[in-house]
Design a protein around this motif. Structure first.
Motif, PDB file in Angstrom:
ATOM      1  N   LYS A 174       0.852  -1.202   0.000  1.00 30.68           N
ATOM      2  CA  LYS A 174       0.000   0.000   0.000  1.00 30.68           C
ATOM      3  C   LYS A 174       0.879   1.241   0.000  1.00 30.68           C
ATOM      4  CE  LYS A 174      -3.847  -1.703   2.799  1.00 30.68           C
ATOM      5  NZ  LYS A 174      -4.365  -1.625   4.168  1.00 30.68           N
ATOM      6  N   PRO A 175       0.560   2.216  -0.853  1.00 33.79           N
ATOM      7  CA  PRO A 175       1.370   3.440  -0.850  1.00 33.79           C
ATOM      8  C   PRO A 175       1.231   4.227   0.453  1.00 33.79           C
ATOM      9  CG  PRO A 175      -0.539   3.678  -2.298  1.00 33.79           C
ATOM     10  CD  PRO A 175      -0.520   2.248  -1.843  1.00 33.79           C
ATOM     11  N   TYR A 176       2.295   4.956   0.794  1.00 36.82           N
ATOM     12  CA  TYR A 176       2.310   5.858   1.959  1.00 36.82           C
ATOM     13  C   TYR A 176       1.880   5.150   3.245  1.00 36.82           C
ATOM     14  CZ  TYR A 176       2.475   9.006  -2.026  1.00 36.82           C
ATOM     15  OH  TYR A 176       2.814   9.597  -3.210  1.00 36.82           O
ATOM     16  N   THR A 177       2.314   3.902   3.377  1.00 33.91           N
ATOM     17  CA  THR A 177       1.910   3.081   4.512  1.00 33.91           C
ATOM     18  C   THR A 177       3.150   2.351   5.034  1.00 33.91           C
ATOM     19  OG1 THR A 177      -0.239   2.732   3.472  1.00 33.91           O
ATOM     20  CG2 THR A 177       0.391   1.162   5.200  1.00 33.91           C
ATOM     21  N   VAL A 178       3.315   2.323   6.338  1.00 41.58           N
ATOM     22  CA  VAL A 178       4.459   1.630   6.928  1.00 41.58           C
ATOM     23  C   VAL A 178       4.126   0.140   7.041  1.00 41.58           C
ATOM     24  CG1 VAL A 178       6.054   1.521   8.870  1.00 41.58           C
ATOM     25  CG2 VAL A 178       5.040   3.710   8.206  1.00 41.58           C
ATOM     26  N   THR A 179       4.837  -0.673   6.259  1.00 42.67           N
ATOM     27  CA  THR A 179       4.582  -2.110   6.176  1.00 42.67           C
ATOM     28  C   THR A 179       5.270  -2.821   7.354  1.00 42.67           C
ATOM     29  OG1 THR A 179       4.722  -1.754   3.790  1.00 42.67           O
ATOM     30  CG2 THR A 179       4.749  -4.043   4.550  1.00 42.67           C
ATOM     31  N   PRO A 180       4.602  -3.841   7.956  1.00 43.95           N
ATOM     32  CA  PRO A 180       5.288  -4.621   8.999  1.00 43.95           C
ATOM     33  C   PRO A 180       6.537  -5.298   8.434  1.00 43.95           C
ATOM     34  CG  PRO A 180       2.926  -5.187   8.880  1.00 43.95           C
ATOM     35  CD  PRO A 180       3.236  -4.314   7.701  1.00 43.95           C
ATOM     36  N   GLY A 181       7.480  -5.646   9.300  1.00 44.06           N
ATOM     37  CA  GLY A 181       8.743  -6.280   8.893  1.00 44.06           C
ATOM     38  C   GLY A 181       8.535  -7.513   8.034  1.00 44.06           C
ATOM     39  N   GLY A 182       9.529  -7.846   7.209  1.00 44.18           N
ATOM     40  CA  GLY A 182       9.446  -9.018   6.346  1.00 44.18           C
ATOM     41  C   GLY A 182      10.705  -9.129   5.510  1.00 44.18           C
ATOM     42  N   ILE A 183      10.749 -10.194   4.712  1.00 45.39           N
ATOM     43  CA  ILE A 183      11.897 -10.406   3.823  1.00 45.39           C
ATOM     44  C   ILE A 183      11.373 -10.422   2.392  1.00 45.39           C
ATOM     45  CG2 ILE A 183      13.750 -11.991   3.171  1.00 45.39           C
ATOM     46  CD1 ILE A 183      13.750 -12.983   6.098  1.00 45.39           C
ATOM     47  N   ASP A 184      11.756  -9.411   1.619  1.00 42.40           N
ATOM     48  CA  ASP A 184      11.213  -9.235   0.271  1.00 42.40           C
ATOM     49  C   ASP A 184      12.116  -9.866  -0.778  1.00 42.40           C
ATOM     50  OD1 ASP A 184       9.026  -7.589   1.152  1.00 42.40           O
ATOM     51  OD2 ASP A 184      10.488  -5.999   1.480  1.00 42.40           O
ATOM     52  N   ASN A 185      11.519 -10.631  -1.672  1.00 44.49           N
ATOM     53  CA  ASN A 185      12.218 -11.197  -2.823  1.00 44.49           C
ATOM     54  C   ASN A 185      11.749 -10.456  -4.062  1.00 44.49           C
ATOM     55  OD1 ASN A 185      13.632 -13.871  -1.839  1.00 44.49           O
ATOM     56  ND2 ASN A 185      11.680 -13.719  -0.754  1.00 44.49           N
ATOM     57  N   LEU A 186      12.581  -9.532  -4.529  1.00 46.19           N
ATOM     58  CA  LEU A 186      12.160  -8.625  -5.600  1.00 46.19           C
ATOM     59  C   LEU A 186      13.079  -8.731  -6.808  1.00 46.19           C
ATOM     60  CD1 LEU A 186      11.544  -5.377  -3.491  1.00 46.19           C
ATOM     61  CD2 LEU A 186       9.780  -6.811  -4.555  1.00 46.19           C
ATOM     62  N   ALA A 187      12.488  -8.648  -7.992  1.00 45.97           N
ATOM     63  CA  ALA A 187      13.289  -8.495  -9.203  1.00 45.97           C
ATOM     64  C   ALA A 187      14.028  -7.160  -9.120  1.00 45.97           C
ATOM     65  CB  ALA A 187      12.400  -8.539 -10.437  1.00 45.97           C
ATOM     66  N   LEU A 188      15.188  -7.121  -9.737  1.00 46.40           N
ATOM     67  CA  LEU A 188      16.057  -5.946  -9.657  1.00 46.40           C
ATOM     68  C   LEU A 188      16.734  -5.770 -11.006  1.00 46.40           C
ATOM     69  CD1 LEU A 188      17.602  -3.875  -7.747  1.00 46.40           C
ATOM     70  CD2 LEU A 188      19.258  -5.704  -7.355  1.00 46.40           C
TER      71      LEU A 188
ATOM     72  N   ASN B  56       9.074  -6.160  -9.570  1.00 47.47           N
ATOM     73  CA  ASN B  56       7.977  -6.934  -8.962  1.00 47.47           C
ATOM     74  C   ASN B  56       8.468  -7.990  -7.965  1.00 47.47           C
ATOM     75  OD1 ASN B  56       8.996  -7.914 -11.640  1.00 47.47           O
ATOM     76  ND2 ASN B  56       8.012  -9.788 -10.908  1.00 47.47           N
ATOM     77  N   TYR B  57       7.551  -8.429  -7.101  1.00 45.99           N
ATOM     78  CA  TYR B  57       7.815  -9.597  -6.247  1.00 45.99           C
ATOM     79  C   TYR B  57       7.962 -10.833  -7.130  1.00 45.99           C
ATOM     80  CZ  TYR B  57       6.934  -7.625  -1.594  1.00 45.99           C
ATOM     81  OH  TYR B  57       7.017  -6.922  -0.428  1.00 45.99           O
ATOM     82  N   LEU B  58       8.900 -11.705  -6.768  1.00 46.51           N
ATOM     83  CA  LEU B  58       9.145 -12.936  -7.524  1.00 46.51           C
ATOM     84  C   LEU B  58       8.505 -14.133  -6.828  1.00 46.51           C
ATOM     85  CD1 LEU B  58      12.942 -12.396  -8.293  1.00 46.51           C
ATOM     86  CD2 LEU B  58      11.020 -12.076  -9.872  1.00 46.51           C
ATOM     87  N   SER B  59       8.233 -15.192  -7.610  1.00 48.40           N
ATOM     88  CA  SER B  59       7.773 -16.459  -7.020  1.00 48.40           C
ATOM     89  C   SER B  59       8.983 -17.190  -6.426  1.00 48.40           C
ATOM     90  CB  SER B  59       7.118 -17.328  -8.095  1.00 48.40           C
ATOM     91  OG  SER B  59       8.110 -17.776  -9.002  1.00 48.40           O
ATOM     92  N   GLU B  60       8.714 -18.155  -5.551  1.00 43.68           N
ATOM     93  CA  GLU B  60       9.814 -18.955  -4.972  1.00 43.68           C
ATOM     94  C   GLU B  60      10.599 -19.657  -6.068  1.00 43.68           C
ATOM     95  OE1 GLU B  60       7.619 -20.669  -1.068  1.00 43.68           O
ATOM     96  OE2 GLU B  60       9.756 -21.143  -1.244  1.00 43.68           O
ATOM     97  N   ALA B  61       9.892 -20.138  -7.094  1.00 45.53           N
ATOM     98  CA  ALA B  61      10.565 -20.853  -8.191  1.00 45.53           C
ATOM     99  C   ALA B  61      11.497 -19.909  -8.959  1.00 45.53           C
ATOM    100  CB  ALA B  61       9.523 -21.447  -9.135  1.00 45.53           C
ATOM    101  N   GLU B  62      11.031 -18.670  -9.188  1.00 47.16           N
ATOM    102  CA  GLU B  62      11.890 -17.699  -9.888  1.00 47.16           C
ATOM    103  C   GLU B  62      13.147 -17.384  -9.077  1.00 47.16           C
ATOM    104  OE1 GLU B  62       8.753 -15.005 -12.522  1.00 47.16           O
ATOM    105  OE2 GLU B  62       8.736 -14.765 -10.338  1.00 47.16           O
ATOM    106  N   VAL B  63      12.974 -17.234  -7.758  1.00 47.00           N
ATOM    107  CA  VAL B  63      14.133 -16.957  -6.889  1.00 47.00           C
ATOM    108  C   VAL B  63      15.118 -18.118  -6.961  1.00 47.00           C
ATOM    109  CG1 VAL B  63      14.868 -16.692  -4.472  1.00 47.00           C
ATOM    110  CG2 VAL B  63      12.901 -15.399  -5.338  1.00 47.00           C
ATOM    111  N   LYS B  64      14.623 -19.351  -6.830  1.00 48.93           N
ATOM    112  CA  LYS B  64      15.511 -20.533  -6.892  1.00 48.93           C
ATOM    113  C   LYS B  64      16.269 -20.575  -8.209  1.00 48.93           C
ATOM    114  CE  LYS B  64      14.344 -23.740  -3.410  1.00 48.93           C
ATOM    115  NZ  LYS B  64      12.890 -23.778  -3.089  1.00 48.93           N
TER     116      LYS B  64
END
Lengths: 233, 233
Positions: free
Chosen positions: B46-60, B217-225
């Motif tokens: 969500k924009p302009y919103t403080v997201t709870p902690g987590g581990i993001d797997n993102l395309a770069l 974008n967020y990646l799937s587990e398969a894409e990360v692997k």
């Protein structure tokens, strides 16, 4: 993660503790001091000319801006000196030389209405190192970068803080080596974290948000001694 | 210099050798991974919103410009991913929160006509760490800085190079946490030296002169692997 990775990490952490919490880091090559002459007051520099290696004792001034969470933003003017070891250049051609430098001493003093007296000194746990890059034409500007590690002593706040990421002193308009009486220096930084030496693994207790500096005149040996023996607090 | 200082320096040098030539450095606080959920494809922000902690797997993706002495300047496009551990924020207020991050994995692949295939990976000898700073108003931009240590593998040149000074990834226009599909990232740097892993105390063998990046974008587990198991050379 594998047990070997874990064990390796733990071993590194343990050894890191022995080396010193600040890391014990060299950001670039070490300049050999043997055979380099110290330069003091009276030394002449020629513009657009590659100077032979030496150790320069130069007056230095800077204006640093800090943010301290809960206290606000503070701009502080500093005066003092730095001692810079310049290695022998690889060429005397202003458009081709390669030249490495180390800051081997640095002392600055400032005072802020809000933060009190502040002393800046070179961090002995890191090697502050840099390079001067050649100009692209005979009357063009050389460029300088020095990755610098310092300690800010703020006795009124009971704080001594240091940078883990280098404060990158740079100048893209260098017309002599060293850049004597050159006010064009600045640090390339964005919200550079400053850590408490009493709790170096904790979060930053202040940030450096801007730094402008100028290298000034050559100092006499007596002036250097006087600055070296001064302290804050 | 005193004998004690010399002895201290020698001891530090010796221990530094044990820790690893690259220094073994943390540029900021370590984020505790326990209890942080991994986020993959399908995660909404969500924009302009403080997201709870987590581990993001993102395309770069990034475009890096290198200079290699004697070879010239090269711009290379990279694609891959990074895994970013975001600590729990100290507040859910977009104008007040404090939030620390670590990059805990990174893999990028690029190809250059002149330099060949290039792989980028996270340097395991340094802790790549950063912070997201709050906005000054509810619809204002947050700001992000991450001091990053990587290894560039250039098998065609027989070179593996790394940075000793952090590559400071930053973004002053962050409108969501994490900044998904945000092309506005760049690195704040000036002629950042890259050192040969085979001769880490020598002079730089290349410089990084520009880096622009975008978190995608967020990646799937398969894409990360699939990205994690890919290699160059």
């Amino acid at each position: 993660m594998s047990e070997n990775y874990e064990l390796g990490s733990q071993l590194r952490e343990f050894l890191r503790g022995l080396v010193g919490e600040h890391g014990g880091v060299a950001w670039g090559p070490r300049v050999k001091l043997a055979g380099l002459k110290e330069n003091f007051e009276g030394t002449k520099v020629k513009p657009y000319t590659v100077t032979p290696g030496g150790i320069d004792n130069l007056a230095l001034h800077s204006t640093d801006v800090f943010t301290v969470p809960g206290r606000g933003e503070f701009s502080v003017d500093f005066k003092g000196y730095f001692k810079v070891a310049r290695d022998h250049p690889t060429s005397t051609d202003w458009t081709k030389f390669e030249l490495f430098v180390n800051i081997i001493d640095l002392k600055l003093f400032g005072e802020s209405k809000d933060l009190g007296e502040i002393g800046v000194s070179l961090n002995p746990d890191v090697l502050s190192s840099g390079q001067i890059f050649p100009a692209s034409s005979p009357q063009g500007s050389a460029k300088c970068r020095i990755a610098t590690g310092v300690v800010f002593d703020m006795p009124q706040l009971g704080l001594s803080v240091f940078n883990k990421e280098p404060i990158l002193l740079m100048n893209e308009h260098v017309t002599s080596i060293p850049p004597v009486d050159d006010p064009n220096g600045h640090a390339l930084l964005f919200m550079l974290p400053l850590f408490d030496r009493a709790n170096p693994s904790g979060k930053a207790v202040a940030h450096l948000t801007s730094l402008r500096y100028g290298a000034d005149n050559y100092l006499s040996e007596a002036e250097v001694k006087s600055i070296q023996t001064r302290s804050v607090g």
